[in-house]
Design an enzyme around this catalytic site. Structure first.
Site, PDB file in Angstrom:
ATOM      1  N   GLY A 469      -1.490  19.409  93.856  1.00 12.58           N
ATOM      2  CA  GLY A 469      -0.401  18.417  94.928  1.00 12.58           C
ATOM      3  C   GLY A 469       0.215  19.281  95.729  1.00 12.58           C
ATOM      4  CB  THR A 470      -1.086  22.261  96.919  1.00 12.88           C
ATOM      5  OG1 THR A 470      -2.387  21.971  96.579  1.00 12.88           O
ATOM      6  CG2 THR A 470      -0.037  22.451  95.562  1.00 12.88           C
ATOM      7  CB  THR A 631       0.216  21.710 102.618  1.00 15.11           C
ATOM      8  OG1 THR A 631      -0.449  21.604 103.565  1.00 15.11           O
ATOM      9  CG2 THR A 631       0.266  19.406 103.268  1.00 15.11           C
ATOM     10  CD  GLU A 702      -0.899  31.917  92.109  1.00 10.82           C
ATOM     11  OE1 GLU A 702      -1.877  32.064  92.584  1.00 10.82           O
ATOM     12  OE2 GLU A 702      -0.287  31.850  90.405  1.00 10.82           O
TER      13      GLU A 702
HETATM   14 MO1  MOS Z   1      -1.666  29.602  89.724  1.00 11.18          MO
HETATM   15  S1  MOS Z   1      -0.743  30.604  87.139  1.00 11.18           S
HETATM   16  O1  MOS Z   1      -2.687  30.384  89.594  1.00 11.18           O
HETATM   17  O2  MOS Z   1      -1.768  27.799  88.801  1.00 11.18           O
END
Ligand code: MOS
Length: 743
Positions: A469-470, A631, A702
């Site tokens: 989805g990224t 994105t 992240e």
């Molecule tokens: Mo991420 S927690 O490495 O999908």
């Protein structure tokens, strides 16, 4: 590299498929003859199954079979060899080590105890409710507190020590000794885990919602004792995972075994309630921080002692201290991790594992220490910046944290902050300003890809990566467009199939940095082949040397003649020019790779009605070159919203009597909704990191989650004078006396 392609805000090339419902997810697959499985889940957290009465369930309409520990087919454990970055293409892994139905032992509430297979989903569920299970239950350990009473924590490893932090602490002029805690958070992707399994002549084909088709394939192959060539895992679309879908969970083995037993394709969707038990969670942590600074505000001692819960039968370590070892310059550091077994399912990675809870503790503690030093928290951080990675004793491949601090502060208006608690007001609201740093290591793993330049004028990429989805589909197409000059519409990207060239997990923010180099090399290899075709007798550029042929706008040119890629292939009646590549890891001996940033947060606290809002966030992020600002921004904004959930709302509550999650649904597991969204302003510093790859890109998935909860807690403290060290910052924790302005 062409700035109008790489670095341009391209819209998602898969967006239309998604909004028109043509993107098919695992549970959308309905192979012919498919039947449905529904689990029966343990209602006790600890003990054993003494009997299973399946007679009523068997007589229930549509039931085909019922599996349990007494009749489950043979399956095998995953290789005990630890999973490594280098082995990312060949490795296998599970975080829950026990196979489903392996024995009659119960280790957590919500563990599979039986599986009903029926002709419809409703029939399977109805019959599952009729399975009667008797248990001999033994006392359970429902949380960290109870687990600690059972015994001392086991060493979780991943420790670090340098200097003499104890002695330096004793010498420090300003010290802090405080303990922070974070509760269990549960991944709640919109798409629940799902498996559709079918066996075809001894080959296993599995549609799975997974962040890694390759590792899932490898793990299933081991579970059923098959060569990897006989297993294919497909996941062209995933409704996100946040780490919960990195590794295989029991339902997948259960569905595959069920399909084998009944001889028909089987679909098993993990119900939302079981998303809280059998497919991982971010564990509970307790973190003691001991920090000391000298009279100039220089950090002289940092100890980060972390505990986390894990299940019985597994050893999951939440690496909370990982970032504390190197984010600040400090000569005396000690990091430890302890694990405490409790009656919960296995924990697993959840977006920025370790760093998200770890930086809540670290960045809260730094704020507290800055206050003790009577320093502005921004100035304290600038002073204690680490010019190199002091843990690994390596130069950073890139560290623009000080610019992130400066640019974020400028955009936010940090200079207008008055330090007094509750000193900033707007009408009846108290305004708090808080900030924190964010940090996530940057990785690059091996990856493979294949590119075909085809006679119909299209380019096609095959890669065993996945787009969770990224925007992975889109940036891969951008990469091919950049090298070939073809427009994005002429590029097809095929992902999410384990039979494509293997690529890493969509996790750890690894994928972009790892896969783009492979795609680029495969594209260049295909062009090399195409040029040699063109330079052949009938190729159209017969007078040119292949290496002298130039590529632009999807055409080959030798200075006099220009031919489209497809023209060359059609002249020769060749279907395609092909290129493959296998790229490796980054050189971690010369540089330490990490991404950095700073969050600035404004909260508004209305003491009259006890309303707390995160009203504004400015985040300045240093993730190397940004391939697609649309994105990428979406990633950071999503991470910030997720972290507002961590800061204010998210907690999985377990019943202390039976260790069962009680708020196991979307209504009671509170996450931010639209009304909770602040104004978000994301600044990308956009300094390429060419030590990591030719594009200079690090991952962006992240980092945005890290540090944000601390920035919120720090802002809440500034507004209210309440230092909340235990997440989430629920209103009750703020609701007694209303602070008055303190000069
Ligand atoms: Mo991420 S927690 O490495 O999908």
């Amino acid at each position: 590299m062409n700035d109008t392609i790489m670095g341009a805000p391209s819209r998602r090339i898969d967006g239309r498929l998604k909004v028109t419902g043509r993107a098919h997810y695992a549970a959308d697959q309905h192979p012919k003859g498919m039947v449905f499985a529904y689990g029966v889940y343990s209602t006790v957290a600890s003990g054993s199954i003494t009997s299973l009465d399946i007679e009523a369930a068997r007589r229930s309409p549509g039931v085909i079979d019922i599996l349990h520990h007494g009749n489950f087919p043979q399956a095998f454990h995953t290789s005990p060899v630890p999973f490594s970055l280098a082995g990312v293409l060949t490795g296998s892994r599970t975080d829950e080590k026990r196979l489903p139905f392996e024995d009659n032992v119960i280790r957590y509430a919500g563990q599979f105890v039986a599986l009903v297979i029926a002709d419809t989903f409703e029939h399977a569920r109805e019959a599952a409710y009729k399975v009667k299970v008797s248990y001999a239950d033994s006392p359970s350990f429902a949380n960290l507190e109870q687990g600690l009473k059972r015994g001392a924590p086991a060493d979780g490893g991943q420790g670090h020590k340098r200097g003499d932090p104890g002695a330096a602490f004793d010498r420090g002029t300003r010290t802090l000794d405080a303990t922070y805690s974070t509760p269990v958070e549960t991944h709640n992707p919109m798409e629940m885990h799902a498996t559709v399994a079918l066996w075809e002549n001894g080959r296993l084909v599995v549609h799975e919602s997974t962040q890694s088709v390759v590792v899932h394939r490898n793990t299933l192959a081991q579970a059923f004792g098959l060569p990897t060539e006989h297993v294919e895992v497909r996941a062209p679309f995933i409704g996100s995972g946040f780490g919960g879908k990195l590794w295989m969970w029991p339902h997948s083995v259960a569905a595959c075994a069920a399909a084998k037993v009944v001889g028909r394709p089987v679909q098993l969707v993990v119900p939302r309630a079981q998303m809280f038990t059998t497919v991982g969670h971010r564990p509970e942590t307790r973190q003691r921080m001991r920090l000391a600074a000298d009279s100039n505000g220089k950090l002289v001692s940092l100890r980060h002692e972390s505990l986390n819960t894990t299940g019985f039968g597994d050893r999951y370590v939440e690496n909370c201290g990982g970032m504390s070892a190197s984010l600040y310059s400090c000569a005396n550091v000690e990091i430890t991790h302890g694990i405490v077994q409790v009656n919960r399912g296995a924990p697993t990675s959840m977006r920025a594992p370790g760093a998200a809870p770890g930086l809540f503790a670290l960045e809260s503690a730094i704020d507290e220490l800055a206050e003790k030093c009577q320093m502005d928290p921004l100035a304290f951080r600038q002073l204690n910046w680490a010019g190199q990675n002091e843990q690994e004793k390596l130069p950073w491949s890139g560290n623009h944290l000080r610019e992130a601090l400066a640019q974020g502060a400028e955009r936010f208006g940090w200079a207008s902050r008055t330090p007094g608690i509750g000193s900033m007001r707007a009408g009846h609201e108290v305004i708090g300003y808080g900030m924190a740093q964010c940090n996530w290591d940057a990785f690059r793993t091996p990856a493979k890809a294949r590119v075909s330049l085809k006679a119909d004028g299209r380019a096609q990429v095959y890669c065993g990566a996945q787009d969770i989805g990224t925007g992975t589909y889109t940036i891969i197409a951008q990469c091919v467009a950049d090298i070939t000059g073809l427009p994005l519409e002429k590029i097809t990207v095929e992902l999410g199939n384990s039979s494509y060239p293997p690529a890493p997990v969509s996790g750890g923010s690894w994928l972009t940095a790892s896969v783009l180099p492979a795609v680029a090399e495969a594209t260049r290899a295909a062009l090399t082949q195409l040029k040699s075709f063109a330079a052949s007798a009938q190729g159209g550029l017969a007078n040119a040397k292949p290496e002298a042929i130039k590529v632009s706008n999807g055409r080959l040119e030798d200075g006099t003649t220009s031919l489209g890629f497809a023209d060359v292939l059609n002249r020769l009646k060749i279907a395609s020019a092909e290129g493959e590549a296998h790229t490796g890891m980054a050189d971690t001996a010369k540089h330490a790779f990490s991404s950095f940033g700073a969050h600035f947060v404004e909260v508004r606290w209305d003491p009259g009605i006890s309303r707390l809002r995160v009203s504004r966030v400015v985040s300045a992020i240093d993730v190397g070159r940004v391939i697609n600002p649309l994105t990428a921004r979406n990633q950071v904004e999503g991470a910030i919203v997720m972290a507002i959930g961590m800061a204010l709302f998210e907690v999985t509550d377990y019943d202390e009597r039976n260790a069962m999650p009680v708020n196991n649904n979307y209504a009671e597991y509170v996450v931010p909704v639209h009304a909770d969204q602040p104004e978000i302003d994301v600044i990308f510093l956009d300094y390429p990191d060419y030590n990591l790859n030719e594009f200079g890109a690090r991952g962006v998935g992240e980092i945005g989650v890290t540090g944000l909860a601390a920035a919120v807690a720090n802002a809440v403290y500034h507004a209210t004078g309440k230092r909340v060290r235990d997440l989430p910052i629920s209103l009750e924790k703020l609701m007694d006396d209303v602070p008055t302005a303190r000069a």
